[in-house]
Design an enzyme around this catalytic site. Structure first.
Site, PDB file in Angstrom:
ATOM      1  CE  LYS A 174      37.693 -44.838 -33.550  1.00  0.00           C
ATOM      2  NZ  LYS A 174      38.638 -45.996 -33.432  1.00  0.00           N
ATOM      3  CD  GLU A 249      28.656 -50.139 -22.233  1.00  0.00           C
ATOM      4  OE1 GLU A 249      28.979 -49.952 -21.025  1.00  0.00           O
ATOM      5  OE2 GLU A 249      29.223 -50.932 -22.964  1.00  0.00           O
ATOM      6  CB  CYS A 282      32.340 -52.383 -19.422  1.00  0.00           C
ATOM      7  SG  CYS A 282      31.006 -52.913 -20.510  1.00  0.00           S
ATOM      8  CD  GLU A 382      36.356 -50.521 -16.685  1.00  0.00           C
ATOM      9  OE1 GLU A 382      35.394 -51.265 -16.979  1.00  0.00           O
ATOM     10  OE2 GLU A 382      36.605 -49.466 -17.292  1.00  0.00           O
TER      11      GLU A 382
END
Length: 479
Positions: A174, A249, A282, A382
């Site tokens: 997906k 992750e 990231c 973040e």
């Protein structure tokens, strides 16, 4: 307008059973560039059923034969590499030159690295000389659900699909609904490489729909997810019902520790790395920790470097950065820039609003804050945009304390000409990866973090073994 409403299930492109249209937006223009279908439970069930039916034969296929199919995928990419670069540039806003040089080539880079690591896998291993009739068998875990993000689409698709194929797993991918075009093209590569029907399946969908359905599905043995920490928590909770393996992750808030003895290019390297891909990575070094004796000059240099970074449409050639992926992301970044100003950080480059001369597109001004303290939200959260926070430190111990004072633990960076200091820092920093003096990790090095960055390890031998079960066997007949 591109129309890609079918899913790839059981070796064929099929219309969805239950779906609704979704418009993919070109972030450079804010116009729709494609229409896809988002699947629902019936589509997820069909894809999982196909993968489940194909698993016994694929798991039993000779590993070298599986590797041959993977090499076929590489051949398809090499014949259509420009299509891949154009798809990535259009769907998520990577400037076309970057899409050609960095985004699309993630596929051959990780595929070839996985093939090299694959040769090191011992499928049947002796336990040790103390137990001559014991063996350890490495076996594919089963049907895996692979959920990938929009920011580096081929990087994550390749890091999941290729190791899973080599391990002998069957799968349902997906991709992010924000960047599905490159994954649909990848599915064509898989099909044209002749991978057996049902081994690889693709269903477009969103996280709340197909993503959650895969996470809960009793016939899915494992979920491999890359994305936000918030979504990772939701996936873990959903997967707990069936006790499936989950590898995550997730996000990061990397510290880039610049000592007074760093090389002359360290600051420029750090700013450019932070802004690369419009800050949508990231592992971006978004906190620049600077030794106090060189702090003022570093702030001045970082501001000038950021001011020199140009912003422009993804379709234009050049070394500029493009837009961020969508309106939601743009608004979040703008809000965080305002937070930084309100928290008392000193804005030395960029700031809120569109870059000068632009009135359409999700463009963000390359932004640098100085005099940041590590308790500020811009230092802890973040942002996922081209925003850098600069923080002073006093000595090595202070640098370690600040760097580790974060819920994340993906990648940290160290800049120093003192080898002993670098080695001490590498061991003291709490993160899955540490890169020093601009040296990137080698092929086969595992990518992954600790703490709220998740604990997946993708790439190399570790990336393949994520998809394998360990079976202990006693009474093995002597050979």
């Amino acid at each position: 307008m591109i129309e890609s409403r079918n899913f790839y299930i059981n070796g064929a492109w099929v219309p969805p059973v239950q779906a609704h249209d979704y418009h993919v937006i070109d972030p450079s223009t804010e116009d729709a560039c494609a229409v896809i279908s988002l699947g629902d439970q019936a589509d997820t069930d069909a894809a999982v059923a196909a993968a489940k039916a194909a698993f016994p034969a694929w798991a039993a296929t000779d590993p070298e034969v599986r590797a041959g199919y993977v090499k076929g995928i590489l051949a398809q990419y090499e014949a259509r590499v420009e299509e891949m670069a154009e798809a990535i540039s259009l769907e998520m806003g990577a400037p076309i030159d970057m899409a050609r040089s960095s985004q699309a080539p993630c596929l051959p880079w990780h595929l070839e690295s996985s093939l090299a690591a694959f040769k090191e896998i011992a499928w049947i291993r002796p336990l040790g000389p103390h137990a001559p009739n014991d063996r350890i068998a490495m076996e594919p875990i089963g049907v895996v659900g692979l959920i990938t993000p929009w920011n580096w689409p081929m990087n994550q698709v390749t890091l999941k699909v290729i190791p899973a194929l080599l391990a002998g797993c069957t799968m349902v991918l997906k991709p992010s609904e924000e960047s599905p075009l490159s994954s649909l093209l990848f599915a064509e590569f898989v099909h044209d490489a002749g991978v057996p029907a049902g081994v690889f399946n693709l269903v477009n969908g969103d996280g709340a729909g197909v993503g959650s359905q895969l996470s809960r599905h009793e016939d899915v043995a494992m979920i491999s997810f890359t994305g936000s920490t918030r979504a990772g928590k939701a996936i873990s909770a959903a997967a707990a019902e069936t006790l499936k393996r989950v590898t995550l992750e997730l996000g990061g808030k990397g510290a880039n520790v610049i000592f007074a003895d760093a090389d002359e290019k360290a600051v420029k390297r750090g700013v450019i790395h932070c802004m690369n891909n419009s800050g949508q990575s990231c592992n971006a070094p978004t906190r620049m920790l600077v030794e106090r004796s060189i702090y003022d000059q570093t702030v001045e240099a970082a501001a000038e470097i950021a001011k020199g970074i140009t912003v422009g449409p993804a379709s234009e050639p050049g070394r500029h950065i493009g837009p961020v992926v969508n309106k939601t992301q743009w608004t979040k970044i703008q809000d965080m820039i305002e937070v930084g100003i309100n928290e008392g950080a000193r804005l030395v480059a960029g700031g809120p609003g569109l870059p000068e001369g632009m009135n359409r597109g999700y463009y963000v001004r390359p932004t640098v804050f100085a005099d940041v303290t590590n308790d500020m939200r811009i230092a802890q959260e973040e942002i996922f945009g081209p925003v850098l926070s600069i923080i002073p430190f006093d000595d090595e111990a202070d640098a370690v304390k600040i760097a580790n004072d974060t819920p994340y633990g993906l990648t940290n960076y160290v800049q120093s000409e003192d080898g002993d200091k670098r080695n001490r820092m590498a061991r003291a920093l709490r993160s899955g990866m540490v890169e020093m003096n601009g040296k990137g990790r080698g092929a086969g090095s595992p990518f992954g973090g600790v703490k709220m960055s998740g604990r997946a390890r993708e790439g190399g031998v570790w990336g393949i073994e994520e998809f394998l079960e360990v079976k202990a066997i006693s009474g093995w007949a002597a050979e």
